[in-house]
Design an enzyme around this catalytic site. Structure first.
Site, PDB file in Angstrom:
ATOM      1  N   HIS A   1      72.768  42.553  85.424  1.00 34.78           N
ATOM      2  CA  HIS A   1      72.901  42.557  86.885  1.00 34.78           C
ATOM      3  C   HIS A   1      73.587  43.836  87.379  1.00 34.78           C
ATOM      4  CE1 HIS A   1      71.879  38.262  86.999  1.00 34.78           C
ATOM      5  NE2 HIS A   1      72.811  38.035  86.098  1.00 34.78           N
TER       6      HIS A   1
HETATM    7  C1  BDR Z   1      76.981  38.722  89.418  1.00 32.49           C
HETATM    8  O1  BDR Z   1      77.918  37.673  89.122  1.00 32.49           O
HETATM    9  C2  BDR Z   1      78.839  38.099  88.185  1.00 32.49           C
HETATM   10  O2  BDR Z   1      79.161  37.084  87.275  1.00 32.49           O
HETATM   11  C3  BDR Z   1      78.251  39.333  87.535  1.00 32.49           C
HETATM   12  O3  BDR Z   1      79.277  40.216  87.110  1.00 32.49           O
HETATM   13  C4  BDR Z   1      77.396  39.939  88.601  1.00 32.49           C
HETATM   14  O4  BDR Z   1      78.126  40.836  89.407  1.00 32.49           O
HETATM   15  C5  BDR Z   1      75.588  38.199  89.112  1.00 32.49           C
HETATM   16  O5  BDR Z   1      75.320  37.099  89.911  1.00 32.49           O
END
Ligand code: BDR
Ligand code: CA
Length: 302
Positions: free
Chosen positions: A241
């Site tokens: 992500h």
């Molecule tokens: C986002 O949620 C967090 O757990 C990750 O670091 C990322 O920024 C993904 O939904």
């Protein structure tokens, strides 16, 4: 060189995004600010200091600690995914040196915006609390910033915390609303895009195998938890992500973009609305090119 400020809540994928940033010669990472999200904010700060000690980027960024809680609700962390300590609960991180005085994240963001104006890119990898507070402190300074790239939201796909909400927006919907309403030059990288950024285990293994050493061993160790959990959830590897958000900050052509008008629902849902676009949304990702980009920069040979 693009001057960049990274606002983050490490977090396994945040850590990989920071390593990607430090391996990207197009960027000068001048400042890192921490926010409560995956872990409480003091833990996020410790993790930034751990990663700085591990990678030793030159020049070293300044570090500022930000909001300990979302604007209007209690903090919900993601320790089930990232571990209690946010970096997979490894037991052998050396205690990082702490600066005598920790800077304040909101002042750092406002100062960077005033000083660097259009040349500055802010990359937000956690809940948008710090950005919302910086807007409250000095909206005019923030309006000068060239580009804000934020990982968050689930536009036309299911969420990852509730059926409709993504974690960063779910943790602080009020902040997400304020940032979307602020008229910034905002590029949003939602789950629609990041679920295309899946790194197979074999890719990580061979990239780290080309640069053996302490850094590679550490990356392998803390990312293994993410691989395990993402595989158990049905993905074909680790979902990158935050690294995708960082990558498109360097090279926007890694994704196709759509102008959109988005609003934020009460649980942090990303709702399509009508009216003038308030952001650009990353849609189709050039996955092969992104994965090469990521693996080439993650762990330089020592
Ligand atoms: C986002 O949620 C967090 O757990 C990750 O670091 C990322 O920024 C993904 O939904
Ligand atoms: Ca994050």
């Amino acid at each position: 060189m693009i001057p960049i400020l990274i606002d983050t809540d490490p977090g396994i994928d945040d850590a990989l995004a920071l390593l990607l940033a430090w391996g990207s010669s197009e960027l000068t990472v001048g400042a890192i600010t921490t926010v409560a999200g995956n872990v409480p904010v003091d833990v996020a700060t410790t993790n930034v200091l751990r990663l700085l000690a591990l990678r030793r980027p030159d020049p070293a960024p300044v570090v500022g600690e930000g909001a300990p809680a979302p604007l209007a609700r209690a903090l919900l962390t993601a320790s089930g995914y990232h571990g209690e300590d946010g970096l997979a609960d490894l037991t052998d991180w050396p205690e990082p040196a702490r600066p005598a005085v920790l800077l304040d994240a909101i002042s750092l963001i406002v100062d960077a915006a005033r000083r660097l104006q259009r040349t500055l890119t802010i990359v937000a990898l956690g809940p948008l609390t710090n950005l919302a507070l910086a807007l409250k402190a000095d909206a005019e300074a923030l309006s000068l910033v060239g580009r804000v790239v934020a990982m968050g939201g689930a536009v036309d796909v299911p969420g990852n915390v509730t059926p409709e909400a993504e974690f960063n927006f779910h943790v602080d919907p009020e902040a997400a609303h304020r940032v979307l309403a602020a008229g910034l030059s905002l590029d949003l990288v939602p789950l629609d895009a990041t679920r295309q950024a899946v790194l197979p285990r074999s890719g990580m293994r061979s990239a780290l195998g080309r640069a053996p050493g302490h850094l590679a061993t550490r990356i392998q160790a803390f990312s293994e938890r993410g691989f395990r959990i993402d595989h158990a959830g049905g993905a074909q590897g680790l979902v990158l992500h935050d690294p995708l958000a960082l990558a498109v900050a360097v090279d926007p052509t890694l994704a196709e973009w759509e102008w959109a008008h988005l609003a934020i629902g009460p649980d942090g849902e990303t709702l399509r609305g009508t009216g003038r676009p308030n952001c650009r949304v990353a849609r189709r990702v050039d996955t092969d090119r992104f994965l090469r980009f990521f693996l080439d920069r993650l762990c330089p040979a020592s």
